[in-house]
Structure formats: structure tokens, C-alpha cells
Design an enzyme around this catalytic site. Sequence first.
Site, mmCIF file in Angstrom:
data_model
loop_
_atom_site.group_PDB
_atom_site.id
_atom_site.type_symbol
_atom_site.label_atom_id
_atom_site.label_comp_id
_atom_site.label_asym_id
_atom_site.label_seq_id
_atom_site.Cartn_x
_atom_site.Cartn_y
_atom_site.Cartn_z
ATOM 1 N N GLY A 26 29.538 -30.374 -85.205
ATOM 2 C CA GLY A 26 30.909 -30.409 -84.692
ATOM 3 C C GLY A 26 31.690 -31.647 -85.124
ATOM 4 N N TRP A 52 34.551 -31.755 -89.106
ATOM 5 C CA TRP A 52 34.151 -30.643 -88.240
ATOM 6 C C TRP A 52 32.811 -30.010 -88.597
ATOM 7 C CZ3 TRP A 52 33.453 -25.746 -90.400
ATOM 8 C CH2 TRP A 52 33.887 -25.634 -91.730
ATOM 9 N N THR A 84 30.153 -17.090 -92.000
ATOM 10 C CA THR A 84 30.926 -16.070 -92.717
ATOM 11 C C THR A 84 32.148 -15.713 -91.892
ATOM 12 O OG1 THR A 84 29.573 -14.325 -91.722
ATOM 13 C CG2 THR A 84 28.942 -15.078 -93.926
ATOM 14 N N ASN A 85 33.164 -15.203 -92.582
ATOM 15 C CA ASN A 85 34.392 -14.816 -91.886
ATOM 16 C C ASN A 85 35.057 -13.699 -92.687
ATOM 17 O OD1 ASN A 85 36.454 -14.827 -89.987
ATOM 18 N ND2 ASN A 85 37.128 -16.917 -90.423
ATOM 19 N N GLU A 137 30.576 -19.911 -96.031
ATOM 20 C CA GLU A 137 30.715 -21.369 -96.009
ATOM 21 C C GLU A 137 29.389 -21.982 -95.589
ATOM 22 O OE1 GLU A 137 35.238 -22.797 -95.208
ATOM 23 O OE2 GLU A 137 34.201 -21.929 -93.485
ATOM 24 N N GLU A 141 34.458 -15.330 -87.134
ATOM 25 C CA GLU A 141 33.336 -16.131 -87.618
ATOM 26 C C GLU A 141 31.993 -15.627 -87.093
ATOM 27 O OE1 GLU A 141 35.934 -17.381 -85.963
ATOM 28 O OE2 GLU A 141 36.949 -18.766 -87.329
ATOM 29 N N GLU A 175 40.436 -11.871 -97.076
ATOM 30 C CA GLU A 175 39.489 -12.903 -97.492
ATOM 31 C C GLU A 175 38.113 -12.586 -96.932
ATOM 32 O OE1 GLU A 175 41.143 -16.928 -97.218
ATOM 33 O OE2 GLU A 175 39.176 -17.633 -96.588
ATOM 34 N N ASP A 177 34.515 -14.746 -96.618
ATOM 35 C CA ASP A 177 34.036 -16.125 -96.780
ATOM 36 C C ASP A 177 32.546 -16.296 -96.546
ATOM 37 O OD1 ASP A 177 36.636 -17.173 -96.953
ATOM 38 O OD2 ASP A 177 36.782 -17.367 -94.776
ATOM 39 N N ARG A 230 36.437 -17.054 -75.733
ATOM 40 C CA ARG A 230 37.505 -17.147 -76.715
ATOM 41 C C ARG A 230 38.427 -15.934 -76.665
ATOM 42 N NH1 ARG A 230 35.903 -17.389 -82.990
ATOM 43 N NH2 ARG A 230 37.944 -17.722 -83.937
HETATM 44 C C1 LIG Z 1 22.352 -29.537 -87.983
HETATM 45 O O1 LIG Z 1 21.197 -29.821 -87.224
HETATM 46 C C2 LIG Z 1 21.387 -29.790 -85.836
HETATM 47 C C3 LIG Z 1 20.080 -30.198 -85.188
HETATM 48 O O2 LIG Z 1 19.027 -29.371 -85.613
HETATM 49 C C4 LIG Z 1 21.857 -28.403 -85.396
HETATM 50 O O3 LIG Z 1 22.133 -28.399 -84.023
HETATM 51 C C5 LIG Z 1 23.116 -28.003 -86.186
HETATM 52 O O4 LIG Z 1 23.469 -26.679 -85.855
HETATM 53 C C6 LIG Z 1 22.805 -28.105 -87.668
HETATM 54 N N1 LIG Z 1 23.862 -27.670 -88.558
HETATM 55 C C7 LIG Z 1 25.111 -28.131 -88.605
HETATM 56 C C8 LIG Z 1 25.941 -27.678 -89.728
HETATM 57 O O5 LIG Z 1 25.582 -28.868 -87.783
#
Ligand SMILES: *[C@@H]1O[C@H](CO)[C@@H](O)[C@H](O)[C@H]1NC(C)=O
Length: 297
Positions: free
Chosen positions: A203, A199, A123-124, A109, A134, A105, A107, A282
Site C-alpha cells: 500500500g 501505492w 488485472t483489470n 500489472e 480489479e 483496456e 491490464d 466498495r
Molecule cells: C509484499 O509482501 C507482503 C508481505 O508478505 C504482502 O503482504 C504483500 O501483499 C506483498 N505484495 C505487495 C505488492 O505488496
Amino acid sequence: MGHEMKLALAFLCFTSFYVTVARASAFWEDFYVNFGDWMVEYPGDEIEAGNIVDLRLDNTTGSGFRSKYPFLYGHIGMKLKLVGGNSAGTVTSYYLASKFEKWCELDFEFLGNKSGEPYILQTNVFSEGKGDREQRIFLWFDPTEDYHYYGIIWNQDLIQFLVDDTVIRVFHNSKDLGIPYLDYQPMYVYSSIWNGEDWATCGGKEKTDWNLQPFAASYKDFEIDSCTVHEDHNDIHDCYEKLYSSGYGQPENRKLSQKQIQDLKRIQYNYVIYDYCTDAKRFNTTPPECARNWPQY
Ligand SMILES: *[C@@H]1O[C@H](CO)[C@@H](O)[C@H](O)[C@H]1NC(C)=O
Ligand SMILES: *[C@@H]1O[C@H](CO)[C@@H](O)[C@H](O)[C@H]1NC(C)=O
């Protein structure tokens, strides 16, 4: 024998395998919708019909498409314009995947974000079922404002991930280091939009705002210059021969050019926010294939 007869015979010999010429084709020549078809739209006028496809997501379903055939080697890409505004929680994925149990695969994303905050492109690479490779980058443009090109160039020695005409990542053939390479499993092309609020953004802290549904990612300029493997045919040796006789398989394309190395270094310094190769927490030992990457390439 007449010219037409010869052409017909030549064509017969290649009915199971052919390398298409580089082209941007109508969506349905090479793809079909594989889920959420009532969420898919085909904007554009008659001339453009089939050249632009919008995948949409609401609180009941996402949507996606898949290529009709799997491909081996060559160049595969398309242009995407991602969900604009507050896209937190949405994930637009675009990937190639094979079907065997120990699958391969590649990726892309795209992880959405709140208005004005940057998307992440993750990417992965999976080889024989093993991923955990990743890389995450910020882009140097707003991917929601206009269409940008995302694709891969793939041969017997390396796989390049491209954003517009910049290489952002390379996966080298490291079979000599005991890492399986993606050299015998043809892969289907997939794309989808789905809810990854658990996620995807910060996060998982930023959830999808369903007041804004539906969310739409737009696609166009579907380009495939690759070896098509038809399902009723298991012999992929023709694809090796096509690769060796095509530009992709030639010595100058089996290693990176100076420009590509410079691009990779620039991306690494300025845009990479996560790289599995440098994640000592990790992995107790650095994954072997990382020896092929930065700073050597
Ligand atoms: C969304 O914005 C924050 C603040 O700029 C950043 O830390 C984060 O990496 C960005 N992207 C995602 C997908 O969380
Ligand atoms: C989805 O959104 C619609 C329109 O806002 C709403 O009526 C419905 O209750 C929502 N469904 C779920 C499962 O949240």
C-alpha cells in the site's frame, strides 16, 4: 490463372486486414519503443537479437513499448521475467488499450516487493471507459526466476487472462446485463516499467530503493494471432468474419472447458487476494457482471 496470380490477388484483398499465423516474431516486427528508449536493451546474440527486450527503470525515467497496430480478437501474449531481488516500488505493466474516448483496456500489472516477498499480479478490465474491476492474485511460482507466459484469448463471448496455460480470470460478455463488452474497439498492446512507490508495495509503505537501479524486466516470445486493424482503415467487419471462421469463434471456445472451470476455482481458492466482485465495502450492490463469475462461471 496461375497459382501465384491467385495468391497475389488474395493477398491484395487482405492488405488492410490479415490474421497472422500463430508465431513468435521479432520484437520490432510488431512493436516499437514509445518512451525511455535509452533505457531499453536488446540482450542476446545475433540469432536471438530482437527476440529479447529488457525494459529498465532508474530514478529519471522508466521505459515502454507499444504495438504498431491495434488488434481485435484472437490470442495475444508474451513471456516476461520480472525485476528480481528487492523490486519494491516498481510496477511492470502489460496491457491492451483502445484509443477512443470511451476506451477499452485489459491490464496485467505486476507489483514488485522486497526480496523474498511475493509479487502481486493485478488485472483489470475497462469497458467503455469504466474500470474498477480489479482482481489481485499471488502467483504460484517466482516470476523473477524465469520467463513465464502472460496473455489473453478474446472472442465474442469471453476474454480469458492466462498465466502459462492456466486461466486466472474471465470477463464474460454481459451486454444482456447492460455492461458494454469489448467487441468493437481494436486495442494496442503496451508494456512499461515505472515507479509506483506511492501505492504499489504494501500500500505504498515500501519505497523503491534507488541504490539498486536500474531495475529491469525482460520480455521475449512475442506471440500475436489476431486480426490486425490498420490505422487508415476503419472497417472492422472483416475482423468479425475472421473471428467467426477462426478457431477462436467456434462454439467450443465460446464457453469454458471443464479444465478451465477447475483452474479458475483453484485460483480463486488459493491465490486470489482481492476481487472487486466480493468487495461489499466498495460497492453497495454487486456489479452485475459478477453474476457470471464464481461460483457458476
Ligand atoms: C509484499 O509482501 C507482503 C508481505 O508478505 C504482502 O503482504 C504483500 O501483499 C506483498 N505484495 C505487495 C505488492 O505488496
Ligand atoms: C539518481 O541517481 C543518481 C545515481 O545514484 C544520483 O547521482 C542522482 O542524484 C539521482 N537523481 C535524483 C533525481 O534522485
